[in-house]
Design a protein around this motif. Sequence first.
Motif, PDB file in Angstrom:
ATOM      1  N   CYS A  98      35.351  30.801  41.248  1.00  0.00           N
ATOM      2  CA  CYS A  98      36.805  31.202  41.093  1.00  0.00           C
ATOM      3  C   CYS A  98      37.743  29.857  40.980  1.00  0.00           C
ATOM      4  O   CYS A  98      38.629  30.026  40.221  1.00  0.00           O
ATOM      5  N   GLU A 120      44.210  37.942  42.695  1.00  0.00           N
ATOM      6  CA  GLU A 120      43.769  38.182  41.367  1.00  0.00           C
ATOM      7  C   GLU A 120      42.904  36.820  41.094  1.00  0.00           C
ATOM      8  O   GLU A 120      41.544  36.965  40.433  1.00  0.00           O
ATOM      9  N   ASP A 121      43.266  35.752  41.614  1.00  0.00           N
ATOM     10  CA  ASP A 121      42.608  34.536  41.359  1.00  0.00           C
ATOM     11  C   ASP A 121      41.132  34.381  41.976  1.00  0.00           C
ATOM     12  O   ASP A 121      40.033  34.163  41.659  1.00  0.00           O
ATOM     13  N   ASP A 181      37.294  38.181  42.466  1.00  0.00           N
ATOM     14  CA  ASP A 181      35.836  38.110  42.137  1.00  0.00           C
ATOM     15  C   ASP A 181      34.947  37.309  43.279  1.00  0.00           C
ATOM     16  O   ASP A 181      33.810  37.891  43.519  1.00  0.00           O
ATOM     17  N   GLU A 203      43.786  41.859  37.756  1.00  0.00           N
ATOM     18  CA  GLU A 203      42.901  41.568  36.784  1.00  0.00           C
ATOM     19  C   GLU A 203      41.868  40.864  37.128  1.00  0.00           C
ATOM     20  O   GLU A 203      41.303  39.782  36.936  1.00  0.00           O
ATOM     21  N   ASN A 204      40.965  41.425  37.952  1.00  0.00           N
ATOM     22  CA  ASN A 204      39.713  41.082  38.364  1.00  0.00           C
ATOM     23  C   ASN A 204      38.914  42.467  38.514  1.00  0.00           C
ATOM     24  O   ASN A 204      39.254  43.417  38.347  1.00  0.00           O
ATOM     25  N   SER A 205      37.362  42.134  39.138  1.00  0.00           N
ATOM     26  CA  SER A 205      36.711  43.290  39.424  1.00  0.00           C
ATOM     27  C   SER A 205      37.080  44.336  40.577  1.00  0.00           C
ATOM     28  O   SER A 205      36.832  45.377  40.507  1.00  0.00           O
TER      29      SER A 205
END
Length: 197
Positions: A190, A168-169, A172, A76-78
């Motif tokens: 982040c 995920e963390d 980005d 769940e990120n770019s």
Amino acid sequence: MKKTIAFLLIALLTLSFSAALADSVPMSKEDQMVGLVKSFLEENEFPYEYDDSFLEENEFPYEYDDYTFTVPFAVENSMEYVYMTVYIYDDMLAVSADAPVLGTGDVFEKMAVFAALANNEIYYAQFRVELDADKVYVSCRSCNLVEDVIPGENELFYLFAMPQSYMEDYGDGILAVLDGGDPYEAFEACQKAVDAQ
């Protein structure tokens, strides 16, 4: 007639004993771990590849052996997804979440700084940055050393979950640095998001 029956019984017992002996030969640690990983992936309905042709097509700089599984996994990120790769060695089970994007050699040092900052905050895996043929590869890897006891499903779950969670963390931030951004600013952004969770 009795000699024939006795001969047939001896032959039958010999074959039965040979089959039982073959079944009692212990499986190697690698084969046991392959079975564990296959069961885990199939129970969780993860679509996996069990050969290295998939990896060669996607330009990973590492060499693989026959004990390698690859699973594309959503984040769940770019980045949207990572390649989760399971490596089985005779003394270790390792899982790597490989970023689906590459950088150029000019961002290697920035990416190394970002990885060092992130590694200082995480515990169950570590970010790795590699430079190969002027391409920068980023991954997050966890492992379990195997001496005598094969890891169970719980250990395998965390071997999968932690690199995927860290990607995920910090995904980005990885993308920002690969695009030439400042590693300190990317890390701080982040970390603020992680602290807010």
